[in-house]
Each structure stands twice: as structure tokens, then as C-alpha cells.
Scaffold this active site. Structure first.
Site: not given
Ligand SMILES: [Zn+2]
Ligand SMILES: [Zn+2]
Length: 649
Positions: A340, A369, A387, A391, A475, A521
Site C-alpha cells: 500500500c 513478513r 498478494q 488499491h 471490511k 485495499h
Molecule cells: Zn493495502
């Protein structure tokens, strides 16, 4: 106290009963069959013993094995039964906690040096069944803290005493069945006779209270059922799951691998896995182009300052990969934990007007991560993953429309890949605690309404959870159920008021004033790694034709037909049909078997007759011979087979 109370049942009907009636008696007044299946009851929202008297007007839901809370009560009661059996077999054993879990229950015990392993499982199972057959009632007894402490001091159980220390006098109760008494809030099933099938599953170490400074206890996992058949089915399902384990199939089908030298949690995609992954990416890329996304590419690292601005340094800095230093003093980079921030900087590369929005930036962005090595698991928990990120920067009045578009995209993905059983969770603010969220009330109300309306308009099966939103926005999360009935969390759509603020993103409105865009997102797959793991387990490696790494195998009966085989293969390649020619000097039976094992959807068998007539003999995996065709006929047949991907959005 009035003599009669009014009981409201889930269907809205109201019945009168004598004050002090139990849920079990209510069940009995409806039908004997129902009463035989009642495990517990929800009374005014609280799950309690079905044998507990009800003394006020109440809404009552009778809970059976078909209810999640009924199951939890059944399994929690089974944990007590396990403890009772263990205490008989291992005198002096001390008990920690014994909660129900997603599938079954466990009890943490201190065996005080007594040996316990898999070989002892049968003995414990038999004892549990013996005690279950005695139909021992679970008897609740409220008790003062002093008496409870005295009981466990006498029994010398330090763990129960530790638990008691944190409980308040007046809230404490014991439950007794047979010779076993436990400190317990309940609720419990009426008696042990409901438990008809028992299986100890596993034994592991677990620190008391999860703290490694404490003693390591023995955690005994088990599962129980009200019918033997249900246990049999469950064990069968576990066998199936083992066969479909993506780690096992990933290796067998040569999709991906791990290397200690490369590092734990860092998957290596092998050629076939890469082919599968690229097909998935291209599939989504195409759908995204149709839905108005623009593809971008950003680097795998970013300056530490970028993540300080975004807040990710604060969130991931301490517990993740450490900054990368350069020869220049003070210069620090981070492996990116999120895409992002980079996309925010792309947004800022030029002034944006209300007419430019929504701006939809998509990237198959790889992020890193740190996960503890004990947490790593195949492709589902890794340290580097890609991923299918995007966005959407939009105006507040566009949130609903964008949500609908993303929902359509997610459903298109699910349908194309055979996930027909899906649901979604809407996560909203905690209305009692609004100050912990960023963004104005007005924005939140608008966005929450937008998500709810968008989900309703698309006919999604949803549950709504208050207080589950992130601090930066509400979300929508998607869950799918796979072929074995297991639930997986997949894609997510998330509103964000935080990053536009932190990055001071702006657009110029029609009134020439500056406004903040809303950021959404979204990732339909979640990550390529996790999604492919689920896809493998759902399909058992039998991928849809369009995704199969090898779609066809050309199998010459002998080396005499090598040239013809190559010719056929080249023609198919020109039509974008992928696979291989099996040139090995093996019998045709062996070649067919190996292709089946590799889960290749179509086999083309070539011999004397085929070569002479310019045809191919086609076998379909799992179905066998489906006849002889010319090459053109096979191409047409194949194109038709591959077509039924869901209708594009
Ligand atoms: Zn994001
Ligand atoms: Zn208990």
C-alpha cells in the site's frame, strides 16, 4: 415470584410454564425425540445447563448437536469425562484447563512423571466409554472461594488453585460427574450417556498458561461424537484431508519445494507450479483489466521512512525482518511488508481531480513478513508471499459502487475455480467505543452502509460482527468451504481512512476544494501461495482443465511413432494446449498409469492405426477411452471442454 413464566421459542411462539421449569422439561413438552437430543439451552442469550431451572420470562433456544454451542458443550463435557478417566488410570494426576476447540477438545494435565503416550490411548478411550455408559449426571454446585480453595488444597492441584486465585468469590461453581469434580463455569450436557464414540487424537507438550517460564504440561487432544458413525465419518475425512494435504501433493506433482539453504518459509516455485500460478495471475489480470484496473510494479524494498509514514514500521518493525543497511551511514531499507505505501506514492505522482477517480492500481506484489519457525506451514504460512493486491482510490460517494464491483470480481474468481460454498463477514465499528477508530462518524456511517447494501444487492450470505473492524476502516472478508467441508478465509475488501491521511493524499473536487480520497485495499485470492494451497486441497490436485500445468500427455505406443507424436504435440502447442510427450521406453500401460498419477486430464495414445489415419486415441483421466479423433477434432473438443469458466464480470 409468579407461579407461571412465559417462554418465547425461536419460532416466536410463546408458551407458559411453571416457574422453575428446566429447558429439558420444555423440550419434553414439545416432543420426546427433541428432549433426547437436547444438550444445553440458550436462555436470554446465555448458554446454560438444560437441567437448570428458569425463573423469569425468557427467550429459550434448545441446543442440540447441530448447533455450534451444542457441540461446544458436548465437547467441554467430554473433556471432564476424559479427566475422570485419566484420574482413575493415573492417580495423583493434576489438571490444568480442558476447553472445547474447533474440532473436539483437549485437557492439559500434569502426570507427575507417569508415562503417557499413544500406546495408552486405547486404554483411556475404553475407560471413557465405560464411564459414559454409566450415564453420570453433571451436577452443578455453586461454591464459595474459600471452600473451593480448600478442596483443591486437599487434592493438591496447584493449577486449579492458580485458576481460582483469579476468580471472584460468588462467581465460582463446581461440576461433578461420577467421582470427578472440576472447577468449572459450565455449562454441561445432562449426563455422560450422550457420549457414544471417543477417539484420542494426539498428545503434545504445552506450558501452563502458555508461558515458557512455567512447567510443561501434557496436552491430550481428543474428539467425541453422539454416534459411532459420525466418528467413522470424521476419521475418514481426516484420511481424505491427509491425502489432499497441499504439502504432500505439492511435492508429488512437482509444484513447489522448500530448501533449508534458501531459508524456512520461502517457497521455491517449480516449473509446473509456476505455470499454474501464472495462469491464475493471467486470469485475474484479464478480469481486472475489464474491471478498470491498471497494473503497476513496485520494488521489493522501500526506505524505512516510507513505513514510518505509513505506520507499518510501528506495526511490523520490531517483530519482523530488521532493516537493511547500506554503505551510506544512516540509510535504511525494509523488505516491504505491504504494497500500500508504494501505491500511495504512485497516487501522489501527479495532481488528481474528482474526475480521475476511482483510480484502481493493481500489483502482484511480493511482501515479506517474519513468522516464527514454529508457525510456518507449507504455503499457508510463509515468510515471503505474493498478494494479488490492488488499491482503489475513490471519492466517499463511490465506495458502494466500488464494493459491488469488487464483490463481483471475487465471486467471479470463486465460481471459476469451483468454490460454490462461500459466505462473508462484514466487520463494523464497535458502536460503544467509537473513539478508537480514525475517520469521521459521517464517513464511517456512509462506508458501513455501503458495505451492507453492496453485500445485500449481490445476495451474499453474510454475518455482521460489531467491533471487528480495523481501527482504520470497516471490511468484508470472504470465507469458502472446500470439498471436505473445511472453512478457509480467502479474499478481503477493506476500507481505509488512515493511509490517505498519513500520506496526505488529495484530489480536487468540482468546487475546486481539496479533499481526501478513500482508499480500498482488496485481494480476491488473498495471496497466491495461500490460495494455491487451498486450491490444491479443494481439488485434490485435480485442477480445472484451464489451470492444469500439464493438460495433455502424448503417449506413443513405441518409439516407431516418435515423429508422429512430436508432430501432434507441436500442432497442439500452436493451439495453446500444454503438456508433454512421454518418450520413455516404457509399456503403454505404465505410461497411462503415470499420467493418471500426475493428474493429467487428457492422454493421447498414438500407434500404428492412429499414425496411418492421422488421428489420436483420446483417454480422459478417471473416465478412460473416449474415442478416436482427428487432431483438429481434438483441438475443437478441448476448446469446448476448457470453456466453462464462469461468465466474466
Ligand atoms: Zn493495502
Ligand atoms: Zn468444565
Amino acid at each position: 415470584m409468579s407461579d407461571q413464566i412465559r417462554i418465547t421459542l425461536p419460532d416466536g411462539s410463546v408458551r407458559e410454564y411453571p416457574n422453575g421449569v428446566t429447558s429439558l422439561e420444555i423440550a419434553l413438552s414439545i416432543s420426546e425425540g427433541l428432549a433426547r437430543n437436547v444438550l444445553a439451552a440458550k436462555v436470554n442469550g446465555t448458554v446454560q445447563d438444560a437441567t437448570r431451572p428458569i425463573t423469569t420470562d425468557a427467550a429459550v433456544t434448545l441446543l442440540t448437536w447441530n448447533d455450534t454451542e451444542g457441540k461446544a458443550t458436548f465437547w467441554h463435557s467430554s473433556a471432564h469425562l476424559l479427566a475422570e478417566a485419566l484420574e482413575e488410570l493415573y492417580p495423583g494426576i493434576q489438571f490444568g484447563i480442558g476447553p472445547p476447540i474447533e474440532k473436539g477438545f483437549y485437557y492439559d494435565v500434569d502426570l507427575n512423571g507417569q508415562h503417557f503416550s499413544q500406546e495408552d490411548f486405547k486404554k483411556v478411550e475404553d475407560k471413557m466409554l465405560e464411564l459414559a455408559r454409566q450415564k453420570q449426571e453433571f451436577i452443578r454446585q455453586p461454591i464459595s472461594k474459600a471452600e473451593a480453595v480448600a478442596y483443591f488444597e486437599k487434592k493438591s492441584d496447584p493449577y486449579k488453585l492458580d485458576l481460582l486465585e483469579r476468580l471472584e468469590d460468588g462467581t465460582i461453581s463446581f461440576y461433578t460427574q461420577g467421582n470427578f469434580t472440576d472447577l468449572c463455569r459450565g455449562p454441561h450436557i445432562p449426563h455422560t450417556g450422550f457420549i457414544k464414540a471417543v477417539k484420542l487424537m494426539n498428545v503434545a507438550g504445552a506450558y501452563w498458561r502458555g508461558d515458557e517460564k512455567n512447567k510443561m504440561l501434557t496436552r491430550v487432544y481428543a474428539v467425541t461424537f453422539p454416534k459411532q458413525k459420525e466418528l467413522d465419518d470424521y476419521l475418514h475425512l481426516l484420511e481424505e484431508a491427509k491425502k489432499r494435504d497441499h504439502r504432500k501433493l505439492g511435492k508429488e506433482l512437482e509444484l513447489f519445494a522448500f530448501s533449508e539453504k534458501v531459508g524456512a518459509g520461502l517457497p521455491l516455485w517449480l516449473p509446473k507450479g509456476t505455470m499454474l500460478r501464472e495462469r491464475l495471475e493471467n486470469f485475474l489480470r484479464k478480469a481486472q483489466v475489464r474491471a478498470g484496473y491498471q497494473q503497476v510494479v513496485t520494488p521489493h524494498i522501500g526506505s524505512k521512512q516510507l513505513y514510518v509514514t505509513s505506520g507499518h514500521w510501528e506495526k511490523y518493525g520490531e517483530d519482523s525482518f530488521k532493516p537493511i543497511l547500506t554503505p551510506e551511514a544512516g540509510e535504511e531499507f525494509l523488505l516491504k511488508p505491504m504494497n500500500c505505501p508504494h501505491h500511495c506514492e504512485i497516487y501522489k505522482t501527479k495532481p488528481r481531480s474528482y474526475r480521475d477517480l476511482p483510480l484502481r492500481l493493481a500489483e502482484f506484489g511480493t511482501v515479506y513478513r517474519y513468522e516464527q519457525s514454529g508457525e510456518l506451514h507449507g504455503l499457508t504460512r510463509v515468510r515471503g508471499f505474493t498478494q494479488d493486491d490492488a488499491h482503489i482510490f475513490c471519492r466517499p460517494d463511490q465506495v458502494k459502487e466500488e464494493f459491488i464491483k469488487v464483490i463481483d470480481l471475487v465471486l467471479y474468481v470463486f465460481k471459476s475455480l469451483g468454490f460454490d460454498d462461500y459466505s462473508a463477514q462484514i466487520s463494523l465499528r464497535d458502536p460503544e467505543n467509537k473513539q478508537k477508530y480514525i475517520g469521521s462518524d459521517e464517513l464511517w456511517e456512509k462506508a458501513e452502509a455501503a458495505i451492507i447494501e453492496a453485500s445485500a444487492e449481490r445476495g451474499l450470505r453474510t454475518v455482521t460482527e460489531l467491533g471487528e473492524a480495523a481501527f482504520y476502516g470497516p471490511k468484508l472478508d470472504f470465507m469458502v468451504r472446500d470439498a471436505l467441508g473445511r472453512k478457509w478465509q480467502l479474499g478481503t475488501i477493506q476500507v481505509d481512512y488512515n493511509l490517505p491521511e498519513r500520506f496526505e493524499l488529495e484530489y480536487t473536487g468540482s468546487d475546486n476544494q481539496k479533499y481526501r480520497p478513500v482508499m480500498i485495499h482488496r485481494a480476491p485470492f488473498g495471496s497466491m501461495e495461500r490460495f494455491i494451497a487451498i486450491l490444491i486441497e479443494n481439488s485434490g490436485g485435480n485442477f480445472p482443465l484451464w489451470l492444469s500445468p500439464d493438460q495433455i500427455a502424448v503417449l506413443p505406443i513405441s518409439e516407431k511413432y516418435e515423429d508422429y507424436s512430436n508432430e501432434v504435440f507441436l500442432t497442439l502447442q500452436e493451439s495453446d494446449i500444454r503438456g508433454y510427450v512421454d518418450h520413455r521406453d516404457e509399456k503403454i500401460g505404465r505410461k497411462i498409469r503415470d499420467s493418471e498419477l500426475n493428474k493429467v486430464p487428457f492422454m493421447l495414445i498414438l500407434g500404428e492405426k492412429e499414425q496411418a489415419e492421422g488421428r489420436v486415441s483420446v483417454r480422459k483421466k478417471g473416465e478412460g477411452d473416449i474415442g478416436s479423433m482427428t487432431i483438429d477434432e481434438f483441438v475443437a473438443f478441448f476448446q469446448n471442454e476448457i470453456k466453462p469458466v464462469a461468465k466474466a464480470v
